[in-house]
Design a protein around this motif. Structure first.
Motif, PDB file in Angstrom:
ATOM      1  N   GLY A 201      27.817  25.848 -46.329  1.00  6.82           N
ATOM      2  CA  GLY A 201      26.504  26.451 -46.467  1.00  6.82           C
ATOM      3  C   GLY A 201      25.673  25.736 -47.518  1.00  6.82           C
ATOM      4  O   GLY A 201      26.191  24.980 -48.344  1.00  6.82           O
ATOM      5  N   PHE A 202      24.377  25.978 -47.480  1.00  8.21           N
ATOM      6  CA  PHE A 202      23.458  25.462 -48.499  1.00  8.21           C
ATOM      7  C   PHE A 202      23.382  26.510 -49.600  1.00  8.21           C
ATOM      8  O   PHE A 202      22.933  27.638 -49.366  1.00  8.21           O
TER       9      PHE A 202
ATOM     10  N   HIS B 201      15.300  25.219 -44.049  1.00  8.44           N
ATOM     11  CA  HIS B 201      16.571  24.482 -44.124  1.00  8.44           C
ATOM     12  C   HIS B 201      17.706  25.433 -44.487  1.00  8.44           C
ATOM     13  O   HIS B 201      18.796  25.360 -43.896  1.00  8.44           O
ATOM     14  N   THR B 202      17.444  26.325 -45.441  1.00 10.96           N
ATOM     15  CA  THR B 202      18.472  27.275 -45.865  1.00 10.96           C
ATOM     16  C   THR B 202      18.904  28.176 -44.728  1.00 10.96           C
ATOM     17  O   THR B 202      20.097  28.395 -44.492  1.00 10.96           O
TER      18      THR B 202
ATOM     19  N   GLU C 260      19.283  36.059 -49.094  1.00 12.86           N
ATOM     20  CA  GLU C 260      19.010  36.695 -47.807  1.00 12.86           C
ATOM     21  C   GLU C 260      19.887  36.105 -46.714  1.00 12.86           C
ATOM     22  O   GLU C 260      20.419  36.830 -45.857  1.00 12.86           O
ATOM     23  N   SER C 261      20.057  34.796 -46.735  1.00 16.79           N
ATOM     24  CA  SER C 261      20.852  34.144 -45.687  1.00 16.79           C
ATOM     25  C   SER C 261      22.315  34.565 -45.760  1.00 16.79           C
ATOM     26  O   SER C 261      22.985  34.696 -44.730  1.00 16.79           O
ATOM     27  N   LYS C 262      22.825  34.783 -46.967  1.00 16.10           N
ATOM     28  CA  LYS C 262      24.212  35.235 -47.102  1.00 16.10           C
ATOM     29  C   LYS C 262      24.365  36.668 -46.591  1.00 16.10           C
ATOM     30  O   LYS C 262      25.371  37.005 -45.944  1.00 16.10           O
TER      31      LYS C 262
END
Length: 315
Positions: free
Chosen positions: A71-72, A84-85, A139-141
């Protein structure tokens, strides 16, 4: 194991080997290092965005479960690179789950983050604390956790997510933190280059006036991934998320003192104004992980600092 060539991932690989569980690593080397993966561990150079490659890797190596560490991970940079994230962390996780479903792989341990909590308004974070992420990374996690949850409901996927804060130290001198953003590398780089490390703010409502955070030794974190993977493999019912925390935390000034002790370089840190939005204290309870995974922290602050310094000197 996705992201197995990174600082954390490479430690997890070693922990799996020591536990007698043969790992396979898939990593695009965007932030990882090929040399961090032992020569006897199968390595696939590629991205989790590539569904056919992931599916082929799962099939060719008879994979029965996944530890997802790719992951980023840079929260600050994610504000400037949100798309991108999300591509790396959300689309990538969805693609990984697609490939797993295609190949009948039914267990996954997800490396999540305490960034899902944002700035909590409690002294001790638990798994019931509200999730209010403040960056695209956080948020992405959280979305990654939702993907696992929904896939579990739909297909019976066995899963759990591990939320942790600041990962430090080294389990072996040949593996080290190469992040340009993390506190330990920044302090050690400053000291070895003759610069004075900096503290941001000294008037917080904490015992010594500096921010208090949760730090976990990377080897302890790796052991938690092994414990979670074993539990899923045995068919045990786990909570959807676990915090990996100390329960008490460490202040920035305590870290500076430990750095001086470990390196033998005496210094008085420079003091800069506090950074906007920095909470005084973020510390998590690890009680659920202790109850269900038999996990606990085994390394002291001195261990964390001395092992990081040993690895830094080796490179």
């Amino acid at each position: 194991m996705t992201g197995g060539a990174g600082y954390i991932g490479s430690h997890v690989v070693r922990a799996f080997q020591q536990a007698g569980i043969p790992p396979v690593v898939l990593d695009d080397l965007s932030s990882g290092h090929r040399g961090f993966v032992p020569a006897d561990v199968p390595f696939v150079h590629g991205s989790i965005l590539d569904v056919p490659l992931v599916a082929r890797t799962l099939a060719e190596h008879d994979v029965t479960g996944v530890v997802h560490l790719a992951g980023f991970k840079y929260a600050g940079v994610s504000v400037d690179r949100p798309l991108h994230t999300y591509e790396q962390n959300v689309t990538g996780t969805a693609n990984l789950l697609t490939a797993m479903a295609d190949q009948g792989v039914e267990a996954i341990v997800f490396s999540s983050s305490a960034a899902v909590y944002g700035t909590p308004d409690v002294d001790l974070v638990t798994e019931a604390t509200a999730t209010t992420p403040e960056s695209p990374y956080g948020e992405s996690k959280l979305i990654g956790e939702w993907l696992l949850r929904d896939q579990g409901r739909a297909t019976g996927l066995r899963h759990t997510s591990l939320r942790y804060f600041n990962v430090v130290g080294s389990g072996t001198p040949d593996l080290y933190d190469t992040s340009p953003h993390n506190l330990f590398p920044l302090v050690l780089d400053a000291l070895t280059q003759g610069r004075t490390p900096r503290i941001n703010g000294t008037d917080y409502p904490t015992p010594d006036g500096t921010c208090v955070r949760d730090y976990i030794h990377v080897a302890d974190l790796a052991d938690a991934h092994v414990a979670a993977a074993r539990a899923l493999g045995e068919g045990r019912t786990l909570e959807p998320v676990y915090n990996l925390g100390s329960g008490d935390g460490v202040s920035v000034r305590q870290i500076m003192t430990a750095m001086a002790d470990a390196t033998g370089i005496a210094f008085e840190p420079d003091v800069a104004p506090p950074r906007p939005g920095d909470p005084a204290r973020i510390v998590a309870s690890g009680e659920l992980a202790a109850r269900d995974l038999g996990w606990r922290m085994t390394h002291t602050l001195a261990d964390m600092v001395s092992s990081a310094w040993e690895a830094r000197r080796a490179h």
